[in-house]
Design a protein around this motif. Structure first.
Motif, short mmCIF file in Angstrom:
data_model
loop_
_atom_site.label_atom_id
_atom_site.label_comp_id
_atom_site.label_asym_id
_atom_site.label_seq_id
_atom_site.Cartn_x
_atom_site.Cartn_y
_atom_site.Cartn_z
N GLY A 244 81.74 57.19 -31.56
CA GLY A 244 80.52 57.43 -32.32
C GLY A 244 80.65 57.43 -33.82
O GLY A 244 79.65 57.65 -34.52
N ASP A 246 80.53 56.16 -37.47
CA ASP A 246 79.76 55.09 -38.09
C ASP A 246 80.71 54.06 -38.70
O ASP A 246 81.47 54.39 -39.62
N ALA A 337 79.19 63.36 -38.32
CA ALA A 337 78.15 63.77 -37.36
C ALA A 337 77.12 64.70 -37.97
O ALA A 337 76.03 64.88 -37.40
N LYS A 355 75.82 65.45 -34.58
CA LYS A 355 75.69 64.39 -33.59
C LYS A 355 77.05 63.86 -33.15
O LYS A 355 77.39 62.68 -33.33
N HIS A 357 79.87 62.71 -30.45
CA HIS A 357 79.89 62.07 -29.14
C HIS A 357 80.14 63.16 -28.08
O HIS A 357 80.97 64.06 -28.29
N ASP A 435 70.14 64.20 -29.39
CA ASP A 435 69.86 63.23 -30.44
C ASP A 435 68.42 62.76 -30.45
O ASP A 435 67.80 62.62 -31.50
N GLY A 458 77.63 58.81 -23.35
CA GLY A 458 77.29 59.25 -24.70
C GLY A 458 75.94 59.89 -24.82
O GLY A 458 75.76 60.85 -25.55
#
Length: 464
Positions: A244, A246, A337, A355, A357, A435, A458
């Motif tokens: 997860g 970015d 996250a 956020k 995973h 999410d 996920g």
């Protein structure tokens, strides 16, 4: 950084070590959520590199090893930073950091004499504490922590706390070959504590004197090393993005030839764009050639070579090394996250959400009864007790349901399971996605399987 540090303490991720005594610089303890996060990261690393492959095995070597290990590896002679001391403030600094933070000069590779000359002649270089310009000469400072073995504290009993886990892998190369059914190419993985007496540690858990490493040495036939190096660079990149992170915050940095470590043929860093430090190393992937095995063979008198049973060829393997610090990786995942979101149509118009995973989230799911009253709370407790043991589960019946959601959002819990009055009639519960904040009704008998699938993929959105 102040916001992240405050958040980590407030929510039980990371505490200042020995805080009741005023703390100790660059030393941190992991709280209830932090220890779960770091364990999950290490477990995911081990799962991906060891359990999901048939060409990697693991070891766990000692922290205190024979002093000759560090002579052979080069750490005794070369594992140094250049140290300068301010005569006005009494503070000690890394000379290269002092130069680079005040000028455009790249200080890497400069000798002690060259650094001393730059610091004395360039008036932009000042003590960050008091602005003074009176510094001692730069001198080498070995980063290894010294200790002593046995009852007598003397030079004959001098030992070191390991500065890296890699050497324990190299010294066990022959043991693994003799006791395991491994064939080149193969890897040996290890996780564990390492210790470096950093002159200027800082940036929270980004750089500390005591840290945890995740390293793997992948042994290959010379001539195939460049291809394997590319393979492992991509493999490690995919691990971060697969959990997860970015990709916009990641990049690959190629070390220029003049800055390579003495053992390296080529080194590539996977870097993360930390908001407090800019682009900084998250993980290094190095082609160490046959340097380490050759040096340990020379110093120990043991043959550390591989014999290809098919061809009879003997060779000292080259090594590809992906090496990451679990603490720095954990910090990157937290930073990546962390969100502060404005919400529309909600009673609370904003939320802090982590956020993460689901595979690395400290708490995988929370179980709520809509009310404390019986029999709803009893039903929720039964579900909670049934789910416990599969993974970390939290039970909460305090406060409004919206506030309970917010508390779980903030610590990164991906799914909340709510038992309500309808559950008593239809034997179904509501699963809420952190999410998307979307909800779905699921029979109680299917909750375990549903959560396991959501955690693996996920989120419900990812599954769709």
């Amino acid at each position: 950084m102040d916001k992240i540090v405050s958040f980590c303490k407030r929510r039980g991720f990371v505490y200042q070590s020995s805080e009741i005594y005023g703390g100790i610089r660059s030393s941190y303890d992991y709280g209830p959520l932090g220890v779960e996060l770091k364990k999950n990261i290490k477990d995911e690393w081990w799962r991906r590199l060891v359990h999901m492959r048939d060409d990697v095995v693991g070891v766990d070597s000692a922290i205190i090893q024979h002093p000759r290990v560090w002579e052979a590896s080069g750490h005794t002679a070369t594992f140094n930073d250049m140290l300068v001391e301010s005569r006005t403030s009494g503070r000690r600094y890394r000379a290269d950091h002092l130069i680079e933070e005040a000028t455009e000069i790249d200080a890497e590779g400069l000798s002690a004499e060259e650094m001393t000359k730059v610091i004395r002649e360039d008036e932009r270089i000042k003590d960050p504490v008091d602005g003074g310009r009176d510094f001692t000469e730069a001198r080498p400072f070995n980063l290894m922590f010294e200790t002593y073995t046995g009852p007598v504290k003397g030079p004959e009993n001098l030992a070191f706390l390991r500065p890296e886990t890699a050497q324990g892998i190299f010294t066990n190369f022959k043991n693994v070959l003799d006791t395991s059914r491994v064939k080149v190419p193969f890897g040996i993985a290890q996780q564990g504590k390492s210790f470096r007496n950093e002159i200027t540690p800082g940036n929270f858990i980004f750089r500390t004197r005591e840290f945890e490493q995740m390293e793997m040495e992948f042994f290959v036939e010379p001539g195939t090393d460049e291809e394997w190096h590319e393979t492992w660079i991509q493999e490690r990149w995919d691990w971060y993005t697969g959990l997860g992170m970015d990709p916009e915050n990641l990049r690959v940095y190629e070390h220029p030839p003049e800055k390579l470590s003495h053992y390296s043929k080529r080194t590539v860093d996977i870097e993360y764009d930390f908001p407090f430090a800019g682009w900084s190393e998250l993980e290094g992937v190095a082609n160490r050639t046959d340097y380490d095995l050759s040096r340990h063979a020379e110093f120990s008198g043991q043959k550390l070579e591989y014999i290809d049973q098919g061809t009879g060829n003997r060779f000292v393997p080259y090594v590809i090394e992906p090496a990451a610090g679990a603490d720095r990786v954990a910090l990157a995942f937290i930073v990546d996250a962390y969100r502060e979101e404005e919400l529309e149509g909600e009673s609370d118009d904003s939320r802090v959400v982590l956020k993460l995973h689901p595979r690395i989230a400290p708490v995988k799911a929370a179980v709520f009864p809509l009310t404390k009253k019986e029999p709803v709370s009893t039903k929720a407790r039964e579900l909670y007790n049934d789910l416990r043991g599969d993974y970390s589960i939290f039970y909460d019946e305090t406060g409004a349901i919206g506030r309970r959601y917010r508390r779980q959002d903030e610590i990164g819990t991906p799914f909340c399971v709510t038992v309500d009055f309808d559950t008593l009639e239809d034997d179904q519960v509501t699963i809420r996605d952190r999410d998307t904040m979307q909800q779905e009704r699921v029979p109680i008998s299917e909750v375990r399987e549903r959560l396991q699938r959501l955690i693996s993929t996920g989120s419900a959105a990812a599954e769709r």
